[in-house]
Design a protein around this motif. Structure first.
Motif, PDB file in Angstrom:
ATOM      1  N   ARG A 114       0.847  -1.219   0.000  1.00 28.35           N
ATOM      2  CA  ARG A 114       0.000   0.000   0.000  1.00 28.35           C
ATOM      3  C   ARG A 114       0.873   1.256   0.000  1.00 28.35           C
ATOM      4  O   ARG A 114       0.574   2.228  -0.688  1.00 28.35           O
ATOM      5  N   ARG A 115       1.930   1.235   0.777  1.00 25.72           N
ATOM      6  CA  ARG A 115       2.820   2.404   0.833  1.00 25.72           C
ATOM      7  C   ARG A 115       3.538   2.622  -0.502  1.00 25.72           C
ATOM      8  O   ARG A 115       3.710   3.752  -0.956  1.00 25.72           O
ATOM      9  N   ILE A 116       3.962   1.534  -1.113  1.00 29.84           N
ATOM     10  CA  ILE A 116       4.633   1.632  -2.418  1.00 29.84           C
ATOM     11  C   ILE A 116       3.669   2.199  -3.453  1.00 29.84           C
ATOM     12  O   ILE A 116       4.007   3.143  -4.185  1.00 29.84           O
ATOM     13  N   ALA A 117       2.468   1.655  -3.519  1.00 32.41           N
ATOM     14  CA  ALA A 117       1.460   2.158  -4.469  1.00 32.41           C
ATOM     15  C   ALA A 117       1.099   3.604  -4.156  1.00 32.41           C
ATOM     16  O   ALA A 117       0.933   4.423  -5.070  1.00 32.41           O
ATOM     17  N   GLY A 118       1.007   3.934  -2.871  1.00 33.69           N
ATOM     18  CA  GLY A 118       0.691   5.300  -2.465  1.00 33.69           C
ATOM     19  C   GLY A 118       1.753   6.305  -2.872  1.00 33.69           C
ATOM     20  O   GLY A 118       1.470   7.497  -3.015  1.00 33.69           O
TER      21      GLY A 118
END
Length: 171
Positions: A114-118
């Protein structure tokens, strides 16, 4: 997994917890015949450097009982992947407290994704020691695919070891 996890960025007060998580995981691997992490290999200096870094992050997962796990999130990994365009985040040292509820590791991995995509990146990448087929299977079941192999990644002591390069598209 039934426990509700909350995630937060690690700070200097968390260094002993991070070392403890690493040591617990390294000892478990050793006890189970997995030649990967070595007790004592990641000490306070390692986690202090990461927490102070701008290109690497450390995240902790908590429930009501305390820290259940942690992971490192890097924004480049030239040692394993070479120079790459900024399209991926790199997950390292995914570790759970011994006795953590089933599914904790997967929850940590999903938080990293999620952090990478964010951050606007489209791939989650990691590397797995070639001699650990169980871990490869774990990541394949989480949606990762092998995209290459590096036979001579240098260890902290300079000795080479083989890793399988894996990635998962995010979307």
């Amino acid at each position: 997994m039934t426990a509700q996890l909350t995630f937060r960025s690690a700070d200097m007060d968390d260094i002993a917890t991070l070392v403890g998580l690493y040591e617990g995981a390294a000892r478990w691997m050793l006890d189970h015949g997995i030649d990967q992490w070595k007790p004592g290999a990641k000490d306070e200096r390692h986690f202090r450097r990461l927490i102070e870094s701008r290109s690497e992050e450390v995240w902790l997962a908590h429930d009501g009982s305390g820290a259940l796990g942690a992971y490192e999130l890097w924004w480049s990994d030239e040692q394993a992947w070479g120079v790459q365009p900024p399209v991926a985040g790199y997950v390292h040292r995914l570790m759970t407290r011994r006795g953590a509820p089933a599914g904790t590791g997967r929850a940590l991995l999903r938080d990293a994704e999620r952090r990478i995509a964010g951050a606007g990146r489209e791939l989650s990448r990691l590397d797995v020691v070639v001699s650990n087929p169980r871990l490869r299977t774990y990541y394949e079941e989480a949606g990762y695919a092998a995209v290459g192999e590096l036979a001579d990644k240098p260890a902290a002591d300079g000795s080479p070891y083989g890793v399988l390069l894996m990635e998962r598209p995010l979307g």
